[in-house]
Design a protein around this motif. Structure first.
Motif, mmCIF file in Angstrom:
data_model
loop_
_atom_site.group_PDB
_atom_site.id
_atom_site.type_symbol
_atom_site.label_atom_id
_atom_site.label_comp_id
_atom_site.label_asym_id
_atom_site.label_seq_id
_atom_site.Cartn_x
_atom_site.Cartn_y
_atom_site.Cartn_z
ATOM 1 N N HIS A 112 -19.906 -56.991 20.876
ATOM 2 C CA HIS A 112 -20.364 -57.449 19.563
ATOM 3 C C HIS A 112 -21.375 -58.581 19.667
ATOM 4 N N THR A 113 -22.136 -58.734 18.589
ATOM 5 C CA THR A 113 -23.020 -59.874 18.382
ATOM 6 C C THR A 113 -22.799 -60.329 16.951
ATOM 7 N N ALA A 114 -22.686 -61.650 16.762
ATOM 8 C CA ALA A 114 -22.365 -62.182 15.439
ATOM 9 C C ALA A 114 -23.527 -63.002 14.890
ATOM 10 N N PHE A 115 -23.725 -62.897 13.575
ATOM 11 C CA PHE A 115 -24.740 -63.695 12.890
ATOM 12 C C PHE A 115 -24.095 -64.492 11.767
ATOM 13 N N GLY A 116 -24.728 -65.595 11.390
ATOM 14 C CA GLY A 116 -24.190 -66.411 10.313
ATOM 15 C C GLY A 116 -25.207 -67.406 9.811
ATOM 16 N N ILE A 117 -24.856 -68.069 8.714
ATOM 17 C CA ILE A 117 -25.722 -69.093 8.122
ATOM 18 C C ILE A 117 -24.903 -70.368 7.977
ATOM 19 N N ALA A 118 -25.345 -71.453 8.620
ATOM 20 C CA ALA A 118 -24.664 -72.726 8.507
ATOM 21 C C ALA A 118 -24.767 -73.240 7.068
ATOM 22 N N HIS A 141 -9.820 -68.717 14.438
ATOM 23 C CA HIS A 141 -10.919 -69.388 13.750
ATOM 24 C C HIS A 141 -12.061 -68.400 13.558
ATOM 25 N N SER A 142 -12.960 -68.727 12.656
ATOM 26 C CA SER A 142 -14.128 -67.882 12.412
ATOM 27 C C SER A 142 -14.917 -67.713 13.701
ATOM 28 N N LEU A 143 -15.524 -66.539 13.833
ATOM 29 C CA LEU A 143 -16.364 -66.283 14.999
ATOM 30 C C LEU A 143 -17.493 -67.304 15.091
ATOM 31 N N ASN A 144 -17.842 -67.662 16.303
ATOM 32 C CA ASN A 144 -19.034 -68.468 16.509
ATOM 33 C C ASN A 144 -20.245 -67.538 16.457
ATOM 34 N N ALA A 145 -21.204 -67.878 15.619
ATOM 35 C CA ALA A 145 -22.380 -67.018 15.450
ATOM 36 C C ALA A 145 -23.297 -67.117 16.668
ATOM 37 N N ASP A 146 -23.705 -65.969 17.195
ATOM 38 C CA ASP A 146 -24.698 -65.935 18.280
ATOM 39 C C ASP A 146 -26.083 -66.265 17.754
ATOM 40 N N TYR A 147 -26.317 -65.892 16.500
ATOM 41 C CA TYR A 147 -27.589 -66.173 15.837
ATOM 42 C C TYR A 147 -27.252 -66.812 14.490
ATOM 43 N N GLU A 148 -27.576 -68.094 14.348
ATOM 44 C CA GLU A 148 -27.166 -68.848 13.162
ATOM 45 C C GLU A 148 -28.360 -69.546 12.536
ATOM 46 N N ILE A 149 -28.591 -69.251 11.245
ATOM 47 C CA ILE A 149 -29.620 -69.973 10.500
ATOM 48 C C ILE A 149 -29.114 -71.379 10.218
ATOM 49 N N GLU A 164 -32.064 -60.361 6.135
ATOM 50 C CA GLU A 164 -33.052 -60.521 7.199
ATOM 51 C C GLU A 164 -32.380 -60.905 8.515
ATOM 52 N N LEU A 165 -31.390 -61.790 8.432
ATOM 53 C CA LEU A 165 -30.698 -62.233 9.641
ATOM 54 C C LEU A 165 -30.013 -61.077 10.356
ATOM 55 N N ALA A 166 -29.418 -60.154 9.608
ATOM 56 C CA ALA A 166 -28.764 -58.993 10.220
ATOM 57 C C ALA A 166 -29.777 -58.167 11.010
ATOM 58 N N ALA A 167 -30.958 -57.961 10.434
ATOM 59 C CA ALA A 167 -31.998 -57.176 11.117
ATOM 60 C C ALA A 167 -32.518 -57.903 12.352
ATOM 61 N N ILE A 168 -32.745 -59.210 12.238
ATOM 62 C CA ILE A 168 -33.195 -59.994 13.395
ATOM 63 C C ILE A 168 -32.177 -59.910 14.523
ATOM 64 N N THR A 169 -30.901 -60.078 14.169
ATOM 65 C CA THR A 169 -29.841 -60.060 15.170
ATOM 66 C C THR A 169 -29.800 -58.735 15.919
ATOM 67 N N LEU A 170 -29.959 -57.638 15.185
ATOM 68 C CA LEU A 170 -29.969 -56.327 15.835
ATOM 69 C C LEU A 170 -31.079 -56.247 16.878
ATOM 70 N N PHE A 171 -32.296 -56.585 16.493
ATOM 71 C CA PHE A 171 -33.422 -56.398 17.411
ATOM 72 C C PHE A 171 -33.426 -57.420 18.545
ATOM 73 N N ALA A 184 -20.463 -63.332 10.968
ATOM 74 C CA ALA A 184 -19.481 -64.336 11.373
ATOM 75 C C ALA A 184 -18.975 -65.159 10.193
ATOM 76 N N ASP A 185 -19.659 -65.073 9.054
ATOM 77 C CA ASP A 185 -19.227 -65.806 7.862
ATOM 78 C C ASP A 185 -18.249 -65.003 7.011
ATOM 79 N N ASP A 186 -18.109 -63.724 7.295
ATOM 80 C CA ASP A 186 -17.202 -62.869 6.523
ATOM 81 C C ASP A 186 -15.828 -62.926 7.178
ATOM 82 N N LEU A 187 -14.877 -63.558 6.496
ATOM 83 C CA LEU A 187 -13.549 -63.754 7.077
ATOM 84 C C LEU A 187 -12.796 -62.446 7.271
ATOM 85 N N LEU A 188 -13.302 -61.365 6.671
ATOM 86 C CA LEU A 188 -12.654 -60.064 6.827
ATOM 87 C C LEU A 188 -13.342 -59.213 7.893
ATOM 88 N N SER A 189 -14.606 -58.851 7.670
ATOM 89 C CA SER A 189 -15.248 -57.874 8.547
ATOM 90 C C SER A 189 -15.505 -58.393 9.954
#
Length: 473
Positions: free
Chosen positions: A186-192, A239-247, A294-301, A172-177
């Motif tokens: 989809h499920t989105a991850f990000g870091i505040a 706007h940027s995606l809201n992260a489902d899982y955010e550090i 690590e966050l990407a792997a956590i989000t997947l599982f 969710a922090d990547d303005l492109l992908s």
């Protein structure tokens, strides 16, 4: 997606399996040669071989190998049986070689799961034969000029190749992908923004400055580096995606408060904000890149239904990125040996950025020159000047050693970035790099950055450095 197994396919797979047995007897390694042979004998081999019931794929510009290996480590801890191209190629031939391990003698499915790292450019070919159930997209950046000078080009390839029923795990922090999530499950991850982190970090390269929807000017809310951050468009409402899982913070057992950004290397746990509330996970990494991986792997599982407790327990035995990073302490010196892709200004910038916040004195050895004795059309030095070498223009950086045939080009780039000329030392022979360091008393960090093809010489340089340091202890 399922194709009938032709006589040609059956004969090909039997011949390839016999070849693999012969190679093992001769102790020959071949991560994708069996796939090359299979494709030569049967051009539509990848279409015809049976696939596992579930496929998890990982792609993106940076971090895909680390994330794929981490997903596999977690899956192994959970007791799952799977095929994985851990040490193999992420192109079509390597995928074929991996699927040979997931099937029977004649190509019928044997394992229930495959975890596949896939080259982002080749998804347009591979995804015609394989449809991932879950696809992690780590990020999208420009890469080497000869391979991928435009992240938008790769974005378009992925957007055309990913089916509408593939569940994408996006940054969710990547303005492109992140825009690949549109019209797909989809499920989105990000870091505040972490305590002490700059609101806007300027980088030489930023590929997303306009709204992905209306192409108007974006309003930045927070930029971590390049086009990683949070933005909005005041014109159309994008706007940027809201992260489902955010550090939201990083912690240490030695501190009651959240650690500041420049203390990431001291963190041993992370706080994750989810729809179920805050969750705590162990963290055995060193920098922001490790956090994202690590966050990407956590989000997947978590998306797959694993509980926080299951994932946290599994993470306790996993160290992030061991195949791409080595950390050795000799006396009061801490030595990092880290992969930084050659000809890739963003990869080099990000590794420099990972070491830059570490407190205390630092020295760098740059083994990222990929030039050879014979100059070729690939020997383009322009990328050097796009790397954020200004990160080395810091009072706590005492020496920068640049080794390789292009070392003087690097010197010019470092001078243009403001690095003090007295701190720069060049060596044409990479083997002499360690001898050019300052050997002084006191604690410090020494970082060896190497390109993929300089990995063997980086080990020699590191060994020489360790011997120097041990002799002084």
């Amino acid at each position: 997606m399922r194709h009938r197994r032709s006589i040609r396919f059956v004969v090909s797979i039997l011949f390839v399996r016999a070849t693999r047995v012969f190679m093992k007897l001769l102790r020959l390694k071949g991560t994708h040669f069996p796939g090359q042979l299979a494709k030569k004998l049967c051009p539509d081999f990848l279409h015809r071989i049976e696939k596992p019931d579930k496929i998890i794929a990982v792609t993106g510009t940076n971090g895909k190998t680390t994330v794929a290996n981490m997903v596999a480590d977690l899956a192994r801890t959970f007791g799952l049986t799977f095929a994985h191209n851990a040490y193999g190629s992420n192109i079509e031939e390597g995928i074929i070689t991996t699927l040979l391990d997931a099937t029977t003698l004649t190509g019928k499915k044997k394992l229930p799961l495959a975890i596949l790292e896939i080259d982002e450019r080749l998804t347009r070919i591979i995804f015609k034969a394989i449809r991932p159930d879950y696809l992690i997209i780590t990020n999208l950046f420009r890469e080497s000029y000869l391979r991928n000078a435009h992240g938008e080009f790769i974005y378009d390839l992925l957007d055309e190749s990913i089916t509408s029923d593939t569940h994408v795990i996006v940054n969710a922090d990547d303005l492109l992908s992140q825009n690949l999530a549109a019209d797909r499950p989809h499920t989105a991850f990000g870091i505040a923004r972490l305590p002490g982190e700059k609101l806007i970090t300027e980088s030489l390269i930023r590929d997303v400055v306009l709204c992905p929807r209306c192409h108007g000017q974006l309003t930045d809310q927070f930029i971590r580096y390049h086009h990683i951050g949070r933005s909005r468009c005041d014109a159309c409402g994008w706007h940027s995606l809201n992260a489902d899982y955010e550090i939201t913070s990083i912690l240490s057992v030695d501190s009651e408060k959240a650690l500041p950004f420049d203390k990431l290397q001291d963190a041993d746990s992370l706080v994750l904000n989810t729809k179920d509330g805050e969750e705590l996970y162990p963290f055995r990494g060193e920098n922001i890149l490790d956090l994202y991986n690590e966050l990407a792997a956590i989000t997947l599982f978590r998306t797959l239904g694993k509980s926080r407790d299951e994932i946290a327990q599994a993470l306790t035995g996993i160290i992030i990125g061991q195949s791409r990073k080595e950390i050795v302490e000799v006396g009061d010196k801490r030595v990092y040996r880290m992969l930084a892709k050659g000809k890739n200004p963003i990869a080099v910038s990000r590794v420099l950025g990972a070491v830059h916040p570490i407190p205390g004195k630092k020295q760098f050895i740059l083994l990222i020159d990929t030039s050879t004795e014979t100059v070729t059309i690939e020997d383009n030095a322009a990328w050097i000047f796009d790397a954020d070498l200004a990160l080395l223009n810091a009072d706590d950086v005492t020496r920068v050693v640049v080794a390789g045939r292009r070392c003087e080009d690097f010197r010019v780039a470092l001078l243009l970035a403001g690095v003090d000329k007295e701190k720069i030392v060049t060596r044409r022979d990479k083997h002499d790099a360690a001898d050019a360091l300052l050997f002084e008393e006191g604690s410090e960090t020494i970082a060896i950055l190497y390109s993929l093809y300089n990995e063997p010489v980086s080990r020699i340089v590191a060994k020489c450095l360790y011997e120097h340091l041990e002799a002084r202890c």
